[in-house]
Design a protein around this motif. Structure first.
Motif, PDB file in Angstrom:
ATOM      1  N   GLN A  99       1.064   7.074  -6.826  1.00 21.27           N
ATOM      2  CA  GLN A  99       0.521   7.827  -6.822  1.00 21.27           C
ATOM      3  C   GLN A  99       1.222   9.850  -6.451  1.00 21.27           C
ATOM      4  N   TYR A 100       1.586   9.974  -6.112  1.00 26.97           N
ATOM      5  CA  TYR A 100       2.338  10.797  -5.641  1.00 26.97           C
ATOM      6  C   TYR A 100       2.924  10.751  -6.126  1.00 26.97           C
ATOM      7  N   LYS A 130       0.938  -0.952  -0.194  1.00 29.47           N
ATOM      8  CA  LYS A 130      -0.356  -0.316   0.267  1.00 29.47           C
ATOM      9  C   LYS A 130       1.150   1.501  -0.022  1.00 29.47           C
ATOM     10  N   ARG A 131       1.857   1.608   0.677  1.00 29.80           N
ATOM     11  CA  ARG A 131       2.941   2.367   0.777  1.00 29.80           C
ATOM     12  C   ARG A 131       3.627   2.891  -0.692  1.00 29.80           C
ATOM     13  N   ARG A 132       3.545   1.672  -0.719  1.00 31.22           N
ATOM     14  CA  ARG A 132       4.499   1.721  -2.621  1.00 31.22           C
ATOM     15  C   ARG A 132       3.719   2.675  -3.685  1.00 31.22           C
ATOM     16  N   GLU A 133       1.994   2.046  -3.556  1.00 32.34           N
ATOM     17  CA  GLU A 133       1.137   2.435  -4.639  1.00 32.34           C
ATOM     18  C   GLU A 133       1.268   3.431  -3.434  1.00 32.34           C
ATOM     19  N   GLU A 134       0.962   3.856  -3.096  1.00 31.15           N
ATOM     20  CA  GLU A 134       0.451   5.570  -2.660  1.00 31.15           C
ATOM     21  C   GLU A 134       1.985   5.905  -2.997  1.00 31.15           C
ATOM     22  N   TYR A 135       2.956   6.039  -3.165  1.00 38.08           N
ATOM     23  CA  TYR A 135       4.488   6.787  -3.639  1.00 38.08           C
ATOM     24  C   TYR A 135       4.180   7.271  -5.202  1.00 38.08           C
ATOM     25  N   THR A 191      -5.122   7.054 -10.907  1.00 36.22           N
ATOM     26  CA  THR A 191      -6.253   5.709 -10.432  1.00 36.22           C
ATOM     27  C   THR A 191      -6.968   6.793  -9.886  1.00 36.22           C
ATOM     28  N   SER A 192      -7.551   8.430  -9.673  1.00 40.06           N
ATOM     29  CA  SER A 192      -8.815   9.043  -9.101  1.00 40.06           C
ATOM     30  C   SER A 192      -9.143   9.614 -11.050  1.00 40.06           C
TER      31      SER A 192
END
Length: 128
Positions: A22-23, A15-20, A58-59
């Motif tokens: 997206q950032y 999850k942390r890598r996916e958030e990164y 993803t948004s």
């Protein structure tokens, strides 16, 4: 940016890598979007980054913005590279929507495989 190098890679991310990811995608979008009504030319080398941004974002709002930036920046560009990139992303987004509506995760759609199978993956559009 970390994106599909092999099938299913995005499904294996933490999850942390996916958030990164997206950032990073939002940073690319921020750097390429026009400011205060100006139309900035985008170098062909930036088309690759914006396209990859579009494959991982993803948004729904940001997906639409990627398409708008490509349309705006490509309006004065020669050739069809921007149009081809937009066509490929639109097809990818349709497939992601179809998977999501069927109860799946859009990350199940491997952009490279899907676009290749549809005949829309043409790396010559990036000059490679």
């Amino acid at each position: 940016m970390h994106t599909s190098i092999f099938p299913g890679q995005r499904k294996q991310l933490t999850k942390r890598r996916e958030e990164y990811i997206q950032y990073l995608a939002r940073e690319i979008l921020y750097l390429t979007r026009p400011r205060w009504g100006e139309v900035r030319q985008i170098a062909a080398s930036n088309l690759v980054a914006l396209f990859i941004c579009g494959t991982v974002i993803t948004s729904p709002e940001e997906k639409e913005e990627v398409l708008k930036v490509l349309e705006t920046m490509g309006a004065d560009a020669s050739g069809r590279n921007f149009v081809r990139a937009m066509d490929a992303l639109k097809e990818l987004y349709k497939e992601q929507d179809r998977v999501r509506e069927g109860g799946g995760d859009e990350k199940e759609v491997d952009w490279h495989v899907h676009l290749r199978d549809k005949g829309l993956l043409d790396f010559s559009l990036f000059g490679i």
